[in-house]
Design a protein around this motif. Sequence first.
Motif, short mmCIF file in Angstrom:
data_model
loop_
_atom_site.label_atom_id
_atom_site.label_comp_id
_atom_site.label_asym_id
_atom_site.label_seq_id
_atom_site.Cartn_x
_atom_site.Cartn_y
_atom_site.Cartn_z
N ALA A 19 0.69 -1.15 -0.01
CA ALA A 19 -0.15 0.04 0.00
C ALA A 19 0.86 1.32 0.06
O ALA A 19 0.55 2.13 -0.78
CB ALA A 19 -1.03 0.11 1.15
N ALA A 20 1.95 1.06 0.78
CA ALA A 20 2.75 2.42 0.82
C ALA A 20 3.34 2.80 -0.44
O ALA A 20 3.51 3.93 -0.85
CB ALA A 20 3.78 2.18 1.85
N LEU A 21 3.91 1.54 -1.21
CA LEU A 21 4.41 1.82 -2.30
C LEU A 21 3.41 2.46 -3.44
O LEU A 21 4.03 3.38 -4.23
CB LEU A 21 5.17 0.67 -3.02
CG LEU A 21 5.70 0.52 -4.34
CD1 LEU A 21 6.94 1.32 -4.37
CD2 LEU A 21 6.08 -0.87 -4.77
N VAL A 22 2.45 1.93 -3.45
CA VAL A 22 1.13 2.39 -4.42
C VAL A 22 0.93 4.09 -4.09
O VAL A 22 0.86 4.78 -4.98
CB VAL A 22 0.06 1.71 -4.22
CG1 VAL A 22 -1.10 2.24 -4.94
CG2 VAL A 22 0.28 0.46 -4.65
N GLU A 23 1.03 4.24 -2.82
CA GLU A 23 0.64 5.78 -2.14
C GLU A 23 1.76 6.77 -2.77
O GLU A 23 1.66 7.73 -3.11
CB GLU A 23 0.47 5.86 -0.71
CG GLU A 23 -0.84 5.15 -0.60
CD GLU A 23 -0.83 5.01 1.23
OE1 GLU A 23 -0.01 5.28 1.77
OE2 GLU A 23 -1.88 4.64 1.58
N VAL A 24 2.85 6.05 -2.84
CA VAL A 24 4.10 7.05 -2.98
C VAL A 24 4.25 7.10 -4.58
O VAL A 24 4.57 8.21 -5.19
CB VAL A 24 5.38 6.54 -2.35
CG1 VAL A 24 6.67 6.87 -3.21
CG2 VAL A 24 5.52 6.48 -0.96
N ALA A 25 3.96 6.09 -5.23
CA ALA A 25 3.83 6.25 -6.72
C ALA A 25 2.88 7.30 -7.11
O ALA A 25 2.94 7.81 -8.25
CB ALA A 25 3.70 4.73 -7.16
N ILE A 26 1.68 7.25 -6.55
CA ILE A 26 0.71 8.38 -7.00
C ILE A 26 1.00 9.74 -6.50
O ILE A 26 1.12 10.63 -7.37
CB ILE A 26 -0.80 7.85 -6.09
CG1 ILE A 26 -1.14 6.55 -6.92
CG2 ILE A 26 -1.63 9.04 -6.50
CD1 ILE A 26 -2.49 6.06 -6.08
N VAL A 27 1.71 9.90 -5.22
CA VAL A 27 1.87 11.12 -4.93
C VAL A 27 3.04 11.82 -5.51
O VAL A 27 3.15 13.15 -5.77
CB VAL A 27 1.76 11.08 -3.52
CG1 VAL A 27 2.36 12.65 -2.58
CG2 VAL A 27 0.76 10.74 -2.92
N THR A 28 4.24 10.92 -5.88
CA THR A 28 5.54 11.78 -6.23
C THR A 28 5.23 12.51 -7.43
O THR A 28 6.16 13.52 -7.52
CB THR A 28 6.36 10.45 -6.69
OG1 THR A 28 6.37 9.47 -5.48
CG2 THR A 28 7.78 10.87 -7.13
N PRO A 29 4.74 12.30 -8.61
CA PRO A 29 4.44 13.15 -9.57
C PRO A 29 3.99 14.51 -9.27
O PRO A 29 4.51 15.61 -9.59
CB PRO A 29 3.73 12.62 -10.63
CG PRO A 29 3.58 11.05 -10.36
CD PRO A 29 3.71 11.09 -8.95
#
Length: 164
Positions: A19-29
């Motif tokens: 879950a944390a990896l998906v959240e970071v992938a969404i927020v990073t851009p």
Amino acid sequence: MFIALRQFLRRFHKDEQGAALVEVAIVTPFVLLLSAGVYEFSNIFNTRLLLEAGVEDAARYMARCSSDWNTCSGLATNLAVNGAVQGGSARVTGWTANQVEITKAQSLQAVDATGTELYLSSTGTVIVVQVKTSYPYPTLGLWSYLGFGDLTLSVLHQERVFGW
């Protein structure tokens, strides 16, 4: 085949390890876009401050110069652009002496329309020197991709003349 796929997906239904990896992938851009915007805005702001400092220095120099107008204006223009009366290095890349305009005028009133006293003077007229510039900001970087057009920074400064 659908039964096997359903069983495969059930194993991930309550699993929260990624879950944390998906959240970071969404927020990073969005964070990178915001950081780039802040960086570009601070660059524009810094350029504006450098232009303002140059124009103010030139106006102060012109207000106190005791030589003839052409000599003083040439030296003041170099002071604005290069930070020194003679020689110096460019304050802002691409800012040239042709973009600096120095004019002299007589202020017919020492008081403006609101009654505020602009200049302390024993006479009704005061000689004022005005230095202004317009600098086309070279590139907006990431902001240009977002639809922002060309940016021109304009600065103006006036000083009461004490010399001449």
